[in-house]
Enzyme design. Sequence first.
Site, PDB file in Angstrom:
ATOM      1  N   SER A 181       0.855  -1.193   0.000  1.00 34.84           N
ATOM      2  CA  SER A 181       0.000   0.000   0.000  1.00 34.84           C
ATOM      3  C   SER A 181       0.886   1.235   0.000  1.00 34.84           C
ATOM      4  O   SER A 181       1.677   1.423  -0.917  1.00 34.84           O
ATOM      5  CB  SER A 181      -0.958  -0.033   1.202  1.00 34.84           C
ATOM      6  OG  SER A 181      -1.865   1.046   1.141  1.00 34.84           O
ATOM      7  N   THR A 182       0.801   2.063   1.011  1.00 34.68           N
ATOM      8  CA  THR A 182       1.565   3.310   1.054  1.00 34.68           C
ATOM      9  C   THR A 182       3.053   3.036   0.913  1.00 34.68           C
ATOM     10  O   THR A 182       3.623   2.258   1.664  1.00 34.68           O
ATOM     11  CB  THR A 182       1.308   4.038   2.386  1.00 34.68           C
ATOM     12  OG1 THR A 182      -0.090   4.141   2.600  1.00 34.68           O
ATOM     13  CG2 THR A 182       1.933   5.415   2.372  1.00 34.68           C
ATOM     14  N   HIS A 208      -2.691  -1.250  -3.278  1.00 31.26           N
ATOM     15  CA  HIS A 208      -3.830  -0.358  -3.102  1.00 31.26           C
ATOM     16  C   HIS A 208      -3.681   0.852  -4.019  1.00 31.26           C
ATOM     17  O   HIS A 208      -2.776   1.675  -3.840  1.00 31.26           O
ATOM     18  CB  HIS A 208      -3.926   0.108  -1.649  1.00 31.26           C
ATOM     19  CG  HIS A 208      -4.147  -1.005  -0.673  1.00 31.26           C
ATOM     20  ND1 HIS A 208      -3.938  -0.857   0.681  1.00 31.26           N
ATOM     21  CD2 HIS A 208      -4.567  -2.287  -0.850  1.00 31.26           C
ATOM     22  CE1 HIS A 208      -4.219  -1.996   1.293  1.00 31.26           C
ATOM     23  NE2 HIS A 208      -4.596  -2.881   0.386  1.00 31.26           N
ATOM     24  N   MET A 302      -0.081   1.335   5.074  1.00 28.06           N
ATOM     25  CA  MET A 302      -0.866   1.739   6.226  1.00 28.06           C
ATOM     26  C   MET A 302      -1.966   0.710   6.463  1.00 28.06           C
ATOM     27  O   MET A 302      -2.537   0.158   5.530  1.00 28.06           O
ATOM     28  CB  MET A 302      -1.473   3.117   5.943  1.00 28.06           C
ATOM     29  CG  MET A 302      -2.307   3.722   7.053  1.00 28.06           C
ATOM     30  SD  MET A 302      -2.692   5.458   6.672  1.00 28.06           S
ATOM     31  CE  MET A 302      -3.542   5.300   5.099  1.00 28.06           C
ATOM     32  N   ASP A 305      -4.145  -4.728   6.081  1.00 25.48           N
ATOM     33  CA  ASP A 305      -4.603  -5.614   5.012  1.00 25.48           C
ATOM     34  C   ASP A 305      -3.552  -6.676   4.713  1.00 25.48           C
ATOM     35  O   ASP A 305      -2.380  -6.373   4.513  1.00 25.48           O
ATOM     36  CB  ASP A 305      -4.892  -4.797   3.742  1.00 25.48           C
ATOM     37  CG  ASP A 305      -5.527  -5.631   2.641  1.00 25.48           C
ATOM     38  OD1 ASP A 305      -6.142  -6.672   2.962  1.00 25.48           O
ATOM     39  OD2 ASP A 305      -5.437  -5.235   1.470  1.00 25.48           O
TER      40      ASP A 305
END
Length: 361
Positions: A181-182, A208, A302, A305
């Site tokens: 993600s991030t 993401h 972040m 998940d």
Amino acid sequence: MIRLLIVDDSALMRKLLGQIFDNEGDFEIEFARDGEEALKHVQSFRPDVVTLDIQMPGMDGLACLDQIMLEYPCPVVMVSSLTEEGAEETLAALNIGAVDYVAKPGGAISLGIDELAPSVVEKVRMAAAVRIRRSRRLAERVRMAHSALRLTSPPSSDQSSSNRGPARNFRPTGLVLIGASTGGPPALDAVLTELPADFPFPVIVAQHMPSTFTGPFSRRLDNICALTVTEVTQQTKLEAGHIYIAKGDTDIVISSRAGTLVATVAPSDPSYRWHPSVDRMVRSAMKHVPPADLVGVLMTGMGNDGAQSMAHLRAQGGYTIAESEETAVVWGMPGELVRLRGASEIRRVDEIGTSLRDLVR
């Protein structure tokens, strides 16, 4: 107080973003109208985080970001459009060193700002906690980490990383499942470019991202990786020598058709918070592939998940790798996997590609 610099050439956007953060009560805010003005504020104000518009007259957001990362490194969240051009520019910003991005609302900004508010506040708060090394920009740090860290760092003492055994006896139907993600795009660059053209497993990636971003992201990776990289937009047969990127704003599901493994695009399931969902990807794969033939990799991001599903994968005999706190932009997702004791090994981002090669050789 969190010192925030808002950079945007639109007076309305500056006003609306200012109101969002002023209502939070713990932000000290300054504003800049363009890149040159932003650099002056960064030098004098020393913000904890910057929101930076990409398209501005004069010095645009990418040029401004480049100068910030070189001269006054601090966390930057880009504010971009959801167009394909906006996606290309945002991906470039992430590789220059931006921590994250938020998408401008479509249509009338004043009508869409309420929908944007929770996301932008969450991402700016997260970014304010990120430490940016002064020595080099993020993309350069990731790309140079392999040689630099091996020369300067002692062997890792992280969980299971120092006693990993030889390659496992995987069957040809194995899969590598990667979640990020991030901070994920430059980290994925570092990992996926290490995989050779004859890598024996299909690699499926849930990063993401919005749907307008994953196509350009896939094409960019295809240009720099030895493996063929494609965005999954329809039912797709999984083959060795390929990397499959889940389409944004949907979920990717692994299934079997006539004895052949396929990846399918599924509407995002509201029971999962983030999309493409790492948890849903892993759980679907475990229904069709023996856990012992699956490798899960959870990288910077972040939230949590993928942590529960990969911890379950390891408990069922699968193998999992968590990115270390040392290199993760945000040690949320991999940190939660470690907390759940679900990581077979913990590796710096520059080591993950080598670990995958060694593991399935």
